[in-house]
Motif scaffolding. Structure first.
Motif, PDB file in Angstrom:
ATOM      1  N   SER A   1      -9.810  -4.467 -16.178  1.00 30.28           N
ATOM      2  CA  SER A   1     -11.105  -4.686 -15.809  1.00 30.28           C
ATOM      3  C   SER A   1     -11.208  -5.957 -14.560  1.00 30.28           C
ATOM      4  CB  SER A   1     -11.703  -5.567 -17.325  1.00 30.28           C
ATOM      5  OG  SER A   1     -10.502  -6.222 -18.060  1.00 30.28           O
ATOM      6  N   LEU A   2     -10.112  -6.169 -14.410  1.00 28.58           N
ATOM      7  CA  LEU A   2     -10.267  -7.136 -13.536  1.00 28.58           C
ATOM      8  C   LEU A   2     -10.806  -7.244 -12.087  1.00 28.58           C
ATOM      9  CD1 LEU A   2      -6.761  -9.168 -14.609  1.00 28.58           C
ATOM     10  CD2 LEU A   2      -9.629  -9.963 -15.312  1.00 28.58           C
ATOM     11  N   LEU A   3     -10.996  -7.804 -11.625  1.00 31.59           N
ATOM     12  CA  LEU A   3     -11.391  -7.640 -10.069  1.00 31.59           C
ATOM     13  C   LEU A   3     -10.740  -8.621  -8.675  1.00 31.59           C
ATOM     14  CD1 LEU A   3     -15.879  -8.271  -9.547  1.00 31.59           C
ATOM     15  CD2 LEU A   3     -14.648  -6.274 -10.040  1.00 31.59           C
ATOM     16  N   PHE A   4      -9.896  -7.764  -8.595  1.00 31.34           N
ATOM     17  CA  PHE A   4      -8.907  -7.823  -6.645  1.00 31.34           C
ATOM     18  C   PHE A   4      -9.198  -7.834  -5.410  1.00 31.34           C
ATOM     19  CE2 PHE A   4      -6.753  -5.951 -10.536  1.00 31.34           C
ATOM     20  CZ  PHE A   4      -5.997  -6.516 -11.274  1.00 31.34           C
ATOM     21  N   CYS A   5      -9.388  -8.963  -5.498  1.00 32.95           N
ATOM     22  CA  CYS A   5      -9.563  -9.647  -3.525  1.00 32.95           C
ATOM     23  C   CYS A   5      -8.037 -10.126  -3.236  1.00 32.95           C
ATOM     24  CB  CYS A   5     -10.668  -9.996  -3.735  1.00 32.95           C
ATOM     25  SG  CYS A   5     -10.762 -12.032  -4.549  1.00 32.95           S
ATOM     26  N   GLY A   6      -8.947 -10.223  -1.273  1.00 27.12           N
ATOM     27  CA  GLY A   6      -7.778 -11.206  -0.903  1.00 27.12           C
ATOM     28  C   GLY A   6      -6.173  -9.875  -0.907  1.00 27.12           C
ATOM     29  N   SER A   7      -4.921 -10.937  -1.469  1.00 21.67           N
ATOM     30  CA  SER A   7      -3.262 -10.211  -0.432  1.00 21.67           C
ATOM     31  C   SER A   7      -3.326  -8.759  -1.809  1.00 21.67           C
ATOM     32  CB  SER A   7      -2.369 -11.008  -0.595  1.00 21.67           C
ATOM     33  OG  SER A   7      -1.243 -10.756  -0.661  1.00 21.67           O
ATOM     34  N   SER A   8      -2.704  -7.938  -1.303  1.00 19.39           N
ATOM     35  CA  SER A   8      -2.210  -6.949  -2.188  1.00 19.39           C
ATOM     36  C   SER A   8      -0.688  -7.060  -2.387  1.00 19.39           C
ATOM     37  CB  SER A   8      -3.186  -5.468  -1.818  1.00 19.39           C
ATOM     38  OG  SER A   8      -2.225  -4.963  -0.579  1.00 19.39           O
ATOM     39  N   ALA A   9       0.096  -7.523  -2.066  1.00 18.05           N
ATOM     40  CA  ALA A   9       1.139  -7.741  -2.263  1.00 18.05           C
ATOM     41  C   ALA A   9       1.444  -7.827  -3.355  1.00 18.05           C
ATOM     42  CB  ALA A   9       1.461  -8.628  -1.118  1.00 18.05           C
ATOM     43  N   ILE A  10       2.484  -7.448  -3.699  1.00 14.47           N
ATOM     44  CA  ILE A  10       3.464  -7.903  -5.175  1.00 14.47           C
ATOM     45  C   ILE A  10       4.520  -8.101  -4.734  1.00 14.47           C
ATOM     46  CG2 ILE A  10       3.602  -7.619  -7.393  1.00 14.47           C
ATOM     47  CD1 ILE A  10       1.631  -5.989  -7.843  1.00 14.47           C
ATOM     48  N   ASN A  11       5.282  -9.706  -5.200  1.00 17.98           N
ATOM     49  CA  ASN A  11       6.642  -9.860  -4.739  1.00 17.98           C
ATOM     50  C   ASN A  11       7.490  -9.115  -5.692  1.00 17.98           C
ATOM     51  OD1 ASN A  11       8.905 -10.669  -3.306  1.00 17.98           O
ATOM     52  ND2 ASN A  11       8.559 -12.885  -3.478  1.00 17.98           N
ATOM     53  N   HIS A  12       7.259  -7.986  -6.111  1.00 18.44           N
ATOM     54  CA  HIS A  12       8.660  -7.602  -7.361  1.00 18.44           C
ATOM     55  C   HIS A  12       8.606  -6.555  -6.615  1.00 18.44           C
ATOM     56  CE1 HIS A  12      10.521  -7.783 -10.782  1.00 18.44           C
ATOM     57  NE2 HIS A  12       9.870  -8.692 -11.403  1.00 18.44           N
ATOM     58  N   PHE A  13      10.055  -5.721  -7.506  1.00 21.63           N
ATOM     59  CA  PHE A  13       9.801  -4.130  -7.474  1.00 21.63           C
ATOM     60  C   PHE A  13       9.364  -3.249  -8.279  1.00 21.63           C
ATOM     61  CE2 PHE A  13      13.320  -5.745 -10.755  1.00 21.63           C
ATOM     62  CZ  PHE A  13      13.376  -4.864 -11.316  1.00 21.63           C
ATOM     63  N   PHE A  14       8.313  -3.730  -9.494  1.00 21.59           N
ATOM     64  CA  PHE A  14       7.454  -3.049  -9.935  1.00 21.59           C
ATOM     65  C   PHE A  14       5.853  -3.890 -10.774  1.00 21.59           C
ATOM     66  CE2 PHE A  14      10.351  -5.575 -13.418  1.00 21.59           C
ATOM     67  CZ  PHE A  14       8.886  -5.870 -14.495  1.00 21.59           C
ATOM     68  N   CYS A  15       5.611  -3.211 -10.836  1.00 23.41           N
ATOM     69  CA  CYS A  15       4.028  -3.861 -11.953  1.00 23.41           C
ATOM     70  C   CYS A  15       4.215  -5.203 -12.399  1.00 23.41           C
ATOM     71  CB  CYS A  15       2.938  -3.008 -11.792  1.00 23.41           C
ATOM     72  SG  CYS A  15       2.075  -2.058 -10.087  1.00 23.41           S
ATOM     73  N   ASP A  16       4.048  -5.844 -11.968  1.00 22.05           N
ATOM     74  CA  ASP A  16       4.506  -7.169 -13.578  1.00 22.05           C
ATOM     75  C   ASP A  16       3.415  -8.155 -13.450  1.00 22.05           C
ATOM     76  OD1 ASP A  16       5.662  -7.885 -15.512  1.00 22.05           O
ATOM     77  OD2 ASP A  16       7.160  -9.958 -14.032  1.00 22.05           O
ATOM     78  N   LEU A  17       2.816  -7.783 -15.160  1.00 19.45           N
ATOM     79  CA  LEU A  17       1.649  -8.466 -15.146  1.00 19.45           C
ATOM     80  C   LEU A  17       1.160  -9.917 -14.285  1.00 19.45           C
ATOM     81  CD1 LEU A  17       0.875  -7.450 -19.208  1.00 19.45           C
ATOM     82  CD2 LEU A  17      -0.529  -7.039 -17.101  1.00 19.45           C
ATOM     83  N   PRO A  18       2.377 -11.209 -15.077  1.00 15.85           N
ATOM     84  CA  PRO A  18       2.001 -12.419 -13.844  1.00 15.85           C
ATOM     85  C   PRO A  18       0.852 -12.135 -12.272  1.00 15.85           C
ATOM     86  CG  PRO A  18       3.559 -12.230 -16.111  1.00 15.85           C
ATOM     87  CD  PRO A  18       3.411 -11.516 -15.546  1.00 15.85           C
ATOM     88  N   LEU A  19       1.934 -11.675 -12.302  1.00 17.31           N
ATOM     89  CA  LEU A  19       2.098 -11.287 -10.278  1.00 17.31           C
ATOM     90  C   LEU A  19       0.918 -10.699 -10.492  1.00 17.31           C
ATOM     91  CD1 LEU A  19       5.771  -9.899  -9.269  1.00 17.31           C
ATOM     92  CD2 LEU A  19       4.999 -12.617  -9.457  1.00 17.31           C
ATOM     93  N   VAL A  20       0.330 -10.163 -11.226  1.00 17.43           N
ATOM     94  CA  VAL A  20      -0.991  -9.203 -10.904  1.00 17.43           C
ATOM     95  C   VAL A  20      -1.593  -9.643 -11.440  1.00 17.43           C
ATOM     96  CG1 VAL A  20      -1.887  -6.756 -11.572  1.00 17.43           C
ATOM     97  CG2 VAL A  20       0.275  -6.290 -10.963  1.00 17.43           C
TER      98      VAL A  20
END
Length: 297
Positions: free
Chosen positions: A157-176
């Motif tokens: 439900s969040l809105l995302f903007c700016g960078s789309s890079a996640i410095n991890h090898f899987f989608c981790d909640l805090p990094l998202v």
């Protein structure tokens, strides 16, 4: 934002194929060894006990957890892109939380089974009947699914903007959360509270069970009887220490206190921990049963 970019280990460009080979061997080992444990514990009549029943499901969860994270990482190492859709990222977050939480609950059930087996051995078969074991595992799945779905829905439900890079090898909640627009303090607190509940509540139940087991073992009895009682849960106690040391470092430690590269390494080690733990429990249980049979004969 319709997709994210998982950076993974893209900064180690000169060792991509070496890393791919190492991680591929790790994944094959996890799947094959845990599959063997699942197969043996189901077809061997002598292993139809509550501990092996929970170990069976623990091995299945380890296969699922590794399959959710490692194949994606192997694919990204090959194509060196790391693009993942928003839906795929949310699904991966949901499954990682679900399988990780269920592993904590299963460890708590194993602790309770060891407590009944040592402190109330005459009624162990009655208290930990096959029906009760099935009900406990079913309750774990039922209780874990709504929490995980709620957390994933909160992120979607969040809105995302700016960078789309996640410095991890899987989608981790805090990094998202770092990629979201606006203040995400409330969302991060909610995730932290859920992590504390999922990790710490089973840990407290494990601590109570282990405390009662230790007090029972230390009661006046023969040295041989004390050694046998302690050996039935010493392997399990070692597993709990290994599992929770990496889990707490990964999910409960404040993120600013560790670098992102260290976080990736700890997360990968945590994904391997249950595989080592399940084999350690199985080997120790087998050793205990063999020694018991020799003593009986």
């Amino acid at each position: 934002m319709m997709e994210f970019i998982l950076l993974g280990f893209s900064d180690i460009t000169n060792f991509q194929w070496i890393l791919w080979g190492i991680f591929f061997i790790f994944y094959l080992t996890i799947v094959m060894c845990n599959s063997v444990i699942v197969l043996i514990t189901r077809i061997d009549p002598t292993l139809q006990t509550p501990m092996y029943f929970f170990l069976n499901h623990f091995s299945i969860l380890e296969i699922c957890y590794a399959t959710v994270t490692i194949p994606r990482m192997l694919t990204d190492l090959l194509n060196q892109k790391g693009h993942v859709s928003f839906i795929a990222c949310a699904t991966q977050m949901c499954l990682v939380l679900l399988f990780g939480g269920l592993e904590c609950l299963l460890l708590a059930m194993m602790a309770y089974d060891r407590y009944v087996a040592i402190c109330n051995p005459l009624h162990h078969g009655l208290i930990m009947s096959p029906q009760v074991c099935v009900q406990l595992v079913t309750a774990s799945w039922v209780s874990g699914v709504p929490i995980v779905i709620g957390q994933t829905w909160q992120v979607s439900s969040l809105l995302f903007c700016g960078s789309s890079a996640i410095n991890h090898f899987f989608c981790d909640l805090p990094l998202v959360f770092k990629l979201a627009c606006g203040d995400t303090f409330v969302n991060e607190i909610a995730v932290y509270v859920v992590a504390v509940v999922i990790i710490m509540v089973p840990f407290l139940l494990i601590g109570v069970s282990c405390g009662k087991i230790i007090s029972n073992v230390l009661k006046p009895r023969s040295a041989r009887g004390r050694a046998k009682a302690f050996s039935t849960f010493s392997s399990y106690l070692t597993v709990v220490v290994l599992f929770y040391s990496t889990a707490s470092t990964t999910y409960l430690q404040p993120k600013p206190s560790q670098s992102e590269e260290t976080g990736k390494l700890i997360s990968f080690l945590h994904s391997l921990d249950p595989n080592v733990e399940s084999h350690y429990i199985y080997s120790e249980e087998q050793r205990y049963h063999r020694s018991t049979e020799k003593t009986t004969k």
